[in-house]
Design an enzyme around this catalytic site. Structure first.
Site, PDB file in Angstrom:
ATOM      1  N   ASN A   9       2.968  -2.968  -4.803  1.00 40.40           N
ATOM      2  CA  ASN A   9       2.715  -1.576  -4.435  1.00 40.40           C
ATOM      3  C   ASN A   9       1.263  -1.300  -4.802  1.00 40.40           C
ATOM      4  OD1 ASN A   9       2.561   1.204  -4.184  1.00 40.40           O
ATOM      5  ND2 ASN A   9       4.562   1.586  -5.090  1.00 40.40           N
ATOM      6  N   ARG A  88       4.255  -2.548  -0.041  1.00 40.97           N
ATOM      7  CA  ARG A  88       4.252  -1.144   0.386  1.00 40.97           C
ATOM      8  C   ARG A  88       2.949  -0.890   1.135  1.00 40.97           C
ATOM      9  NH1 ARG A  88       1.609   3.655  -2.510  1.00 40.97           N
ATOM     10  NH2 ARG A  88       2.347   5.446  -1.341  1.00 40.97           N
ATOM     11  N   HIS A 177       6.284   8.916   1.562  1.00 37.38           N
ATOM     12  CA  HIS A 177       7.336   8.711   0.556  1.00 37.38           C
ATOM     13  C   HIS A 177       8.621   8.180   1.187  1.00 37.38           C
ATOM     14  CE1 HIS A 177       5.095  11.960  -1.918  1.00 37.38           C
ATOM     15  NE2 HIS A 177       4.804  10.762  -2.411  1.00 37.38           N
ATOM     16  N   ARG A 238      -3.677  17.575  -5.101  1.00 39.07           N
ATOM     17  CA  ARG A 238      -3.824  17.901  -3.680  1.00 39.07           C
ATOM     18  C   ARG A 238      -3.408  19.338  -3.428  1.00 39.07           C
ATOM     19  NH1 ARG A 238      -0.365  12.733  -2.192  1.00 39.07           N
ATOM     20  NH2 ARG A 238      -1.879  11.077  -2.619  1.00 39.07           N
ATOM     21  N   GLU A 379      11.772   3.026  -5.667  1.00 42.20           N
ATOM     22  CA  GLU A 379      11.064   2.576  -4.475  1.00 42.20           C
ATOM     23  C   GLU A 379      10.907   1.063  -4.434  1.00 42.20           C
ATOM     24  OE1 GLU A 379       7.758   5.466  -3.186  1.00 42.20           O
ATOM     25  OE2 GLU A 379       8.062   5.947  -5.300  1.00 42.20           O
TER      26      GLU A 379
END
Length: 394
Positions: A9, A88, A177, A238, A379
């Site tokens: 990842n 990923r 996501h 963000r 994940e």
């Protein structure tokens, strides 16, 4: 025979990795290289409490350091029997609607999508190339953050902009996501004793990056992030939703280049911009100490969350469960309660005791019309599952 997947990842300035034995879900090793590209970096690896502080000038150097960590702290990758390597990849555009077995054509297409994820896709490409050198002949699979949302209907993925922007430039909603939403959707169904195809869920992935998804029958029908991960909920750094004229105004008023404004919206906004800290735990601490800016940041954060829950209730028409996941969603009981406060008329409520004590499962009152769940995401395991299914199709 046990089958092991090495999951990579790779972020813009980090490399997170895990070696999983897929059938059991056992983690045989995991690690993280942080601050890649900076003057000082850190690699941590377990088992063994292995740590190395050194500069890692790029992702190749970080991956070579990962290999040394395996060799020195174990298990040795040369003898671990790695069945496949799963990557990923942040952006799959409209081309990739599921995981893809990597070949030269797939690698070229991932590179072509760089304008949509300029910080992340190149790092993913480097990971694929270096892993190919480390594991010659071992299948590699790209698992895309955007793929779960390929089911968005046209009315949900289309922006009201000139059509040529989508057809020529790819301007549309993609969502992110995806591996988290895929895992959490399946696990929520297990906890409810239902088939995912029978469920309507609002899933809230709340970490430093945060997004919401409306999931009908196991498929995403709306999501808060858009063409990039900037749109939607308030996040650690963000801004989330913003009047699109604001960046142009700020650029004109300050003389900043568009790139500088974009950086500010991505890395200097959100909780950080409002309170001075992007870590939710620190924002709560400051608010509890009477910091008015931190309190406002929390109010803005939960207002945006509550607004999306209401919007996705309208999109779905019927909601079986609201699901919290990721770092904030899994561990911050006060944020969960605040985000859903006042939604009792919609059948959504949080039981204080359950909310305080539950690490996985229902936090709503017994017999609630809408179940509220906490589901820890995984994940890396989802990437490993998709990788093995693609590399070793049954």
């Amino acid at each position: 025979m046990s089958e092991r997947v090495l999951v990579l990842n790779i972020g813009s300035s980090s490399v997170k990795y895990e070696l999983l034995e897929v059938a059991s879900g056992r983690r045989e090793a995991r690690g993280l290289v942080e601050r890649v590209g900076g003057p000082e970096g850190t690699l941590t690896h377990s088992p063994g409490g292995y740590r190395r502080d050194a500069p890692y000038p790029g992702h190749r150097a970080a991956l070579e350091a990962m290999r040394r960590a395996f060799a020195e702290a174990g298990p040795d990758l040369a003898t671990a029997g790695v069945t496949a390597v799963g990557h990923r990849i942040v952006h799959g555009g409209s081309r990739f609607t599921g995981p893809a077995l990597v070949d030269d054509a797939v690698l070229a297409q991932i590179e072509e999508l760089t304008p949509l994820a300029p910080l992340h896709n190149p790092a993913g490409v480097t990971g694929i190339r270096v892993a190919g050198e480390m594991f010659p002949g071992v299948p590699q699979v790209a698992v895309f953050d955007t793929a779960f949302h390929h089911t968005l209907p046209p009315h949900a993925r289309t922006y009201a902009v000139p059509r040529r922007w989508e057809t020529e430039l790819g301007v549309r909603r993609y969502g992110f996501h995806g591996t988290s939403f895929a895992y959490v959707t399946r696990r929520a169904a297990e906890l409810l004793g239902r088939d995912p195809s029978d469920l309507n869920l609002i899933v809230l992935h709340l970490g430093n990056g945060a997004s919401a998804a409306a999931v009908r029958g196991g498929a995403s029908v709306d999501t808060s992030m858009g063409m990039t991960p900037l749109e939607g909920l308030v996040m650690g750094t963000r801004s989330g939703d913003l009047d699109p004229a604001v960046p142009f105004y700020v650029s004109r008023a300050t003389g900043q280049a568009p790139e500088e404004v974009d950086r500010a919206l991505s890395r200097e906004s959100g909780l950080l911009g409002l309170s001075g800290d992007g870590d939710m735990r620190e924002v709560w601490r400051r608010s509890d100490a009477g910091d008015a800016a931190a309190t406002l940041a929390l109010e803005v954060y939960r207002h945006r969350l509550r607004k999306y829950v209401g919007a996705y209730y309208a999109v779905l028409g019927r909601v079986d469960a609201v699901v919290f996941t990721a770092g904030v969603g899994e561990h911050d009981s006060r944020t969960r309660a605040a985000a859903l406060a006042g939604l009792e008329r919609l059948g959504i409520a949080v039981d204080p005791a359950r909310n305080r004590d539950t690490t996985e499962g229902a936090i709503s009152p017994e017999h609630a019309e809408v179940t509220v769940l906490v589901v820890p995401t995984d994940e890396e395991y989802e990437i490993a599952l998709q990788t093995l299914a693609t590399a070793r199709p049954r």
